[in-house]
Design a protein around this motif. Structure first.
Motif, PDB file in Angstrom:
ATOM      1  N   PHE A 177       0.837  -1.199   0.000  1.00  0.00           N
ATOM      2  CA  PHE A 177       0.000   0.000   0.000  1.00  0.00           C
ATOM      3  C   PHE A 177       0.875   1.254   0.000  1.00  0.00           C
ATOM      4  O   PHE A 177       1.979   1.264   0.564  1.00  0.00           O
ATOM      5  N   LYS A 178       0.347   2.306  -0.579  1.00  0.00           N
ATOM      6  CA  LYS A 178       0.874   3.658  -0.432  1.00  0.00           C
ATOM      7  C   LYS A 178      -0.291   4.497   0.052  1.00  0.00           C
ATOM      8  O   LYS A 178      -1.203   4.833  -0.708  1.00  0.00           O
ATOM      9  N   GLY A 179      -0.303   4.801   1.354  1.00  0.00           N
ATOM     10  CA  GLY A 179      -1.497   5.400   1.926  1.00  0.00           C
ATOM     11  C   GLY A 179      -2.638   4.403   1.867  1.00  0.00           C
ATOM     12  O   GLY A 179      -2.515   3.266   2.306  1.00  0.00           O
ATOM     13  N   GLU A 180      -3.764   4.795   1.288  1.00  0.00           N
ATOM     14  CA  GLU A 180      -4.904   3.899   1.124  1.00  0.00           C
ATOM     15  C   GLU A 180      -4.932   3.245  -0.249  1.00  0.00           C
ATOM     16  O   GLU A 180      -5.805   2.421  -0.527  1.00  0.00           O
ATOM     17  N   TYR A 204       6.091   2.458  -1.636  1.00  0.00           N
ATOM     18  CA  TYR A 204       5.042   1.921  -0.776  1.00  0.00           C
ATOM     19  C   TYR A 204       5.423   2.184   0.669  1.00  0.00           C
ATOM     20  O   TYR A 204       6.598   2.388   1.005  1.00  0.00           O
ATOM     21  N   ASP A 205       4.443   2.223   1.537  1.00  0.00           N
ATOM     22  CA  ASP A 205       4.713   2.517   2.940  1.00  0.00           C
ATOM     23  C   ASP A 205       4.095   1.512   3.902  1.00  0.00           C
ATOM     24  O   ASP A 205       4.175   1.670   5.113  1.00  0.00           O
ATOM     25  N   ARG A 206       3.477   0.452   3.356  1.00  0.00           N
ATOM     26  CA  ARG A 206       2.835  -0.539   4.229  1.00  0.00           C
ATOM     27  C   ARG A 206       2.765  -1.888   3.540  1.00  0.00           C
ATOM     28  O   ARG A 206       2.477  -1.966   2.344  1.00  0.00           O
ATOM     29  N   ILE A 207       3.069  -2.913   4.302  1.00  0.00           N
ATOM     30  CA  ILE A 207       2.966  -4.298   3.818  1.00  0.00           C
ATOM     31  C   ILE A 207       1.854  -4.989   4.594  1.00  0.00           C
ATOM     32  O   ILE A 207       1.820  -4.931   5.825  1.00  0.00           O
ATOM     33  N   GLU A 208       0.951  -5.631   3.874  1.00  0.00           N
ATOM     34  CA  GLU A 208      -0.058  -6.456   4.526  1.00  0.00           C
ATOM     35  C   GLU A 208      -0.031  -7.848   3.894  1.00  0.00           C
ATOM     36  O   GLU A 208      -0.050  -7.977   2.673  1.00  0.00           O
ATOM     37  N   VAL A 209       0.029  -8.854   4.753  1.00  0.00           N
ATOM     38  CA  VAL A 209       0.033 -10.247   4.290  1.00  0.00           C
ATOM     39  C   VAL A 209      -1.302 -10.874   4.670  1.00  0.00           C
ATOM     40  O   VAL A 209      -1.701 -10.839   5.842  1.00  0.00           O
TER      41      VAL A 209
END
Length: 364
Positions: free
Chosen positions: A305-308, A349-354
């Motif tokens: 993700f980058k922000g939302e 990107y600023d967030r990783i979600e698995v």
């Protein structure tokens, strides 16, 4: 993968039955007290070092499995009632088959009842397969890591019944469907990420999702589809969908769900721990199996993700045969294209979600 397991099991189990006619070598002196049969067991009279039966007994259930040691493949043979003894000495009971648990397992017994005997620390019973009948003897073994599979209400297995307690009991397909949250988000690299959240209290055995791409006249010009199974209550799974090469004006989501059809499957996602961090041109994912069984197959998606905004969704190779208590570290290469040359965590990107799509044992 499943077919290979089945062929291996059938050949190994026939060998077990042909070889398993030796006498017991494990005789214990029993204390003059009512025996406690609860625990886990291992076969003592198999002449095969690799193939034997294991079992688990709790307050009201006995479950027996075929097991091949070298490949650590487990298959259900029996799940039924257990009646505890009330006096010391020899004992036997008629175990009633939980057909709602065993009927979908090809190597499970279809008998309505099975006479199970206890004597001097051991349990025994007859096993028949492909015209061969033998007496199987088991003794308690704490190293065996299996649990019972219980019959549930309305034909549910224990895994399904746990998720269906309270107000959720008897939820229909229509009621579960109303509680689904399905959101399709375009990614910056030209894909569609479909997020599916099960807000019901019922495990969804099968969910097939399809995205239709429409032209300006509302005609379907292309589509893509994906499937998920055994989605636990409160969990989100993700599908990676391709977009057409031609321009489209709109899209629509279709889906179909089924309940109670995967009786042998158990999703252990609740007992799987996931951690992730940026790597050198990759994402590092650590997966830990905190359950007490070997998980046959783990499927996961990595979403950046980058922000939302969704930057990209990556679908790595599945992880197979992760032993109980073990961890694995996986390297997931970042998306490579002209769009993401010199791809960096800080910039792109600023967030990783698995998202853990499944962590299954299949009950072969």
């Amino acid at each position: 993968m499943k077919k290979a397991y089945m062929l291996l099991l059938i050949s190994s189990m026939l060998l077990l039955l042909l070889a398993g006619c030796g006498g017991s070598t494990n005789v214990n002196e029993a204390e003059p007290t009512i025996p406690d049969l609860k625990g886990t067991y291992k076969q003592t009279n198999s002449n095969s070092e690799d193939a034997y039966q294991i079992a688990a007994i709790d307050e009201d259930t006995i479950t027996i499995y075929w097991y091949t040691e070298n490949d650590q493949v487990t298959a259900l043979y029996w799940s039924g009632t257990f009646e505890a003894p009330t006096t010391d000495g020899e004992y036997s009971w008629e175990s009633q088959n939980y057909h709602d648990v065993t009927e979908y397992d090809l190597l499970a017994s279809g008998d309505d009842t099975k006479t199970i005997n206890y004597d001097n620390g051991e349990i025994s019973y007859d096993v028949s397969m492909m015209g061969v009948t033998t007496k199987v003897i088991l003794a308690k073994d704490e190293s065996v890591k299996v649990s019972t599979q219980k019959s549930g209400s309305n034909g549910e297995t224990a895994n399904e019944a746990t998720a269906s307690e309270g107000d959720s009991a008897g939820e229909t397909v229509e009621e579960v469907a109303k509680q689904l949250d399905i959101t399709a988000k375009p990614t910056q690299d030209g894909q569609i990420a479909v997020f599916i959240t099960n807000n019901s209290k019922t495990i969804i055995d099968e969910l097939d999702v399809k995205i239709n791409y429409l032209d300006s006249n509302k005609m379907v010009i292309d589509q893509d589809e994906d499937g998920h199974d055994m989605i636990l209550p409160g969990y989100t799974v993700v599908s990676k969908m391709a977009i057409p090469s031609v321009e489209f004006a709109d899209s629509q989501i279709e889906y179909n769900i089924e309940l109670g059809v995967n009786r042998g499957y158990i999703n252990h996602s609740e007992n799987v721990e996931i951690a992730s961090n940026p790597g050198d041109g990759c994402v590092i994912v650590q997966i830990t199996n905190n359950s007490d069984v070997k998980i046959d197959e783990i499927e996961y998606d990595v979403v950046l993700f980058k922000g939302e905004d969704v930057v990209t969704i990556m679908y790595p190779e599945d992880v197979y045969d992760l032993d109980a208590g073990q961890s694995t570290t996986e390297k997931v290469d970042l998306y490579s294209s002209k769009t993401f040359e010199n791809f960096t965590y800080e910039k792109d990107y600023d967030r990783i979600e698995v998202y853990l799509n499944q962590a299954h044992t299949f009950g072969y």
